[in-house]
Design a protein around this motif. Structure first.
Motif, mmCIF file in Angstrom:
data_model
loop_
_atom_site.group_PDB
_atom_site.id
_atom_site.type_symbol
_atom_site.label_atom_id
_atom_site.label_comp_id
_atom_site.label_asym_id
_atom_site.label_seq_id
_atom_site.Cartn_x
_atom_site.Cartn_y
_atom_site.Cartn_z
ATOM 1 N N ARG A 122 3.930 -24.064 0.660
ATOM 2 C CA ARG A 122 4.447 -22.731 0.998
ATOM 3 C C ARG A 122 4.247 -22.409 2.473
ATOM 4 O O ARG A 122 4.959 -21.587 3.045
ATOM 5 N N GLN A 301 -2.337 -16.683 -1.877
ATOM 6 C CA GLN A 301 -1.732 -15.889 -2.950
ATOM 7 C C GLN A 301 -2.075 -14.400 -2.783
ATOM 8 O O GLN A 301 -1.244 -13.541 -3.072
ATOM 9 N N ILE A 304 0.380 -13.113 -0.439
ATOM 10 C CA ILE A 304 1.712 -13.021 -1.064
ATOM 11 C C ILE A 304 1.741 -11.791 -1.986
ATOM 12 O O ILE A 304 2.695 -11.005 -1.971
ATOM 13 N N ASP A 309 5.075 -12.964 3.361
ATOM 14 C CA ASP A 309 5.626 -14.294 3.161
ATOM 15 C C ASP A 309 4.594 -15.292 3.712
ATOM 16 O O ASP A 309 3.978 -15.018 4.743
#
Ligand code: AMP
Ligand code: ZN
Length: 484
Positions: A122, A301, A304, A309
């Motif tokens: 990611r 996380q 997020i 982003d």
């Protein structure tokens, strides 16, 4: 090296912790770069500080590749033997985590390894060429320990095999450590088997823990390896007895990397084992270091879930030089998010202006080449990402450049920045109704590939989708996607 611009200084310079000076990178083998970056201990999620280390490695690898080097990037996964203190003290992190969560050590390792790569994907971090697990390299560790023993650097005490640092003359060179200071700083209550306070375990047979889950037979008895030996054994296996670059966070200088050098050079008799040592400074919060073992840490996380982003965080990291401490705050992350949003707007506007000509220019278009040269000069100056980002902005804001030319140069720069800006030049799904259908078709193809156990194809499809700015999220309910 053909895609270097004419103005580019020919050499990459890196700050070498070994010797504390900036040096020109001269590979052991022309055109090739062997690089080992210490990987995660998979007993918990990586915190955003750990991820700073891997973004740093990624920038190094991408820069080397940009300069034309064939990079062999090796990363270990520590799934055994890392105690909570780097100096053989405390609990085994893996065993403690497994007990706490009611799982086996291997279940824990598997789960957090996958979580780690989900995070690095990611963040746009390229996967290493070789990823190696400690538990799958026990024979290599035993063989290396035997060589160290044959050369007389070890002693057995209390059932464990120790490395005697007083027999290795260069011990402490990396960290500028002094043995008399190490002695003076020794704490009472530390391992009494050690002849010198800095000695460290190569092989444990006497576990401090009743239920040490993973043990192997060895010439010294049934047990498990010390933490440091895994990096020596695996790097030697995949990169040879001498290689170019080794990296990790600055916390690894005084113990882990110091011990790795002692082991590897003691075994081979060769010096230097590694030519260049790179260490990233810490990401800090509230003036303290962020530590996985002290709890209360931020993960990707978390960011997020807070609406950011992952690439906002990457942008934030690139804004600091890897050798400077970086203070994390949500305000600073907001700044990065806004900058990335402006970047997207700018790229979309240029793409619209460039129209049909977008993508037809070569990156070395004369008009933009000054910015590209400046960008390259920043990177070869010990990986100055803040200056590289400034060159990108200079390029995008220059009204004298043709849009297609600026766009092509921006895409070229993104080969190192990894901000996936090509995707931002694409029309939004609302503007292009065929887009969602195409994404869905590729998701189905990936599902079929996985069902047929063709994981290489499945990964390739994920990569193709990534190029279109699509991030996939797999869950038990199926695969969903979003635009970055
Ligand atoms: P570990 O999983 O604990 O072995 O750490 C993984 C990597 O993250 C190592 O290279 C550490 O040196 C690095 N590291 C740990 N904490 C931080 C931090 N707060 N900022 C930057 N790097 C860190
Ligand atoms: Zn290591």
């Amino acid at each position: 090296m053909e895609n270097r611009s004419k103005e580019l200084p020919p050499e990459l310079t890196l700050y070498n912790t070994l010797g504390r000076k900036t040096q020109t990178f001269e590979p052991l083998v022309a055109g090739k770069a062997g690089f080992y970056g210490c990987g995660p201990t998979v007993y918990n999620y990586a915190h955003i500080g750990n991820l700073r280390a891997y973004v740093t490695h990624d920038v190094l690898v991408r820069t080397l590749r940009r300069l034309g080097y064939d990079v062999n990037h090796v990363m270990n996964i520590t799934d055994v033997g890392h105690l909570s203190g780097d100096n053989d003290e405390g609990e085994d992190k893996m065993v403690a985590s497994a007990a706490e969560r009611g799982k086996t050590v291997l279940e824990i390792a598997d789960y957090y390894t996958q979580a780690f790569f989900k995070d690095t994907d990611r963040l746009g971090i390229a996967r290493p060429t070789v990823v190696c697990k400690a538990t799958e390299h026990i024979p290599e560790m035993i063989a290396l320990i035997q060589r160290i023993q044959e050369r007389g650097f070890t002693y057995l005490a209390g059932g464990n095999l120790y490395f005697d640092i007083s027999l290795f003359p260069r011990y402490g060179d990396l960290g500028l450590l002094r043995l008399d200071e190490l002695k003076a700083g020794a704490r009472t209550g530390a391992d009494e088997n050690k002849r010198n306070p800095g000695d460290f375990v190569l092989w444990f047979t006497k576990s401090k823990f009743e239920n040490q889950a993973l043990v192997w037979d060895s010439p010294w008895g049934r047990g498990y390896p010390g933490w440091h030996i895994e990096c020596s054994a695996m790097s030697v296996k995949y990169l040879g007895e001498a290689f170019d670059i080794h990296a990790g966070g600055i916390d690894h200088i005084p113990v882990h990397h110091t011990n790795e050098i002692a082991q590897s050079e003691a075994a081979s008799g060769r010096h230097p084992w590694v030519k260049y040592w790179l260490h990233n400074e810490f990401l800090v919060m509230d003036k303290g270091k962020m530590s996985k073992s002290s709890g209360g840490f931020l993960t990707l996380q978390t960011l997020i879930d807070d609406g950011y982003d992952p690439l906002d965080y990457r942008y934030f990291l690139l804004g600091g030089h890897y050798r400077s401490q970086l203070q994390f705050s949500y305000a600073a992350l907001d700044g990065a998010r806004n900058a990335r949003k402006s970047l997207g707007d700018k790229i979309r506007a240029l793409a619209a202006q460039a129209g049909q000509t977008a993508g037809t220019e070569t990156a070395r278009d004369e008009e933009a080449s000054g910015y590209l040269a400046e960008f390259d000069r920043a990177l070869v100056d010990d990986l100055s990402t803040p200056r590289a980002l400034a060159s990108l902005w200079g390029l995008l804001k220059d009204p004298a450049l043709r849009p297609a030319s600026a766009l092509a140069a921006a895409f070229d720069m993104d080969g190192v920045l990894g901000l996936n800006i090509r995707a931002q030049a694409l029309p939004s799904p609302a503007e292009d109704p065929g887009f969602a259908a195409e994404v869905q078709r590729l998701i189905e193809a990936r599902k079929d590939a996985k069902a047929a156990k063709n994981y290489a194809l499945a990964d390739e499809i994920r990569r193709q989708l990534g190029e279109k700015g699509v991030t996939l999220e797999d869950s038990p309910a199926g695969t969903s996607w979003r635009r970055t």
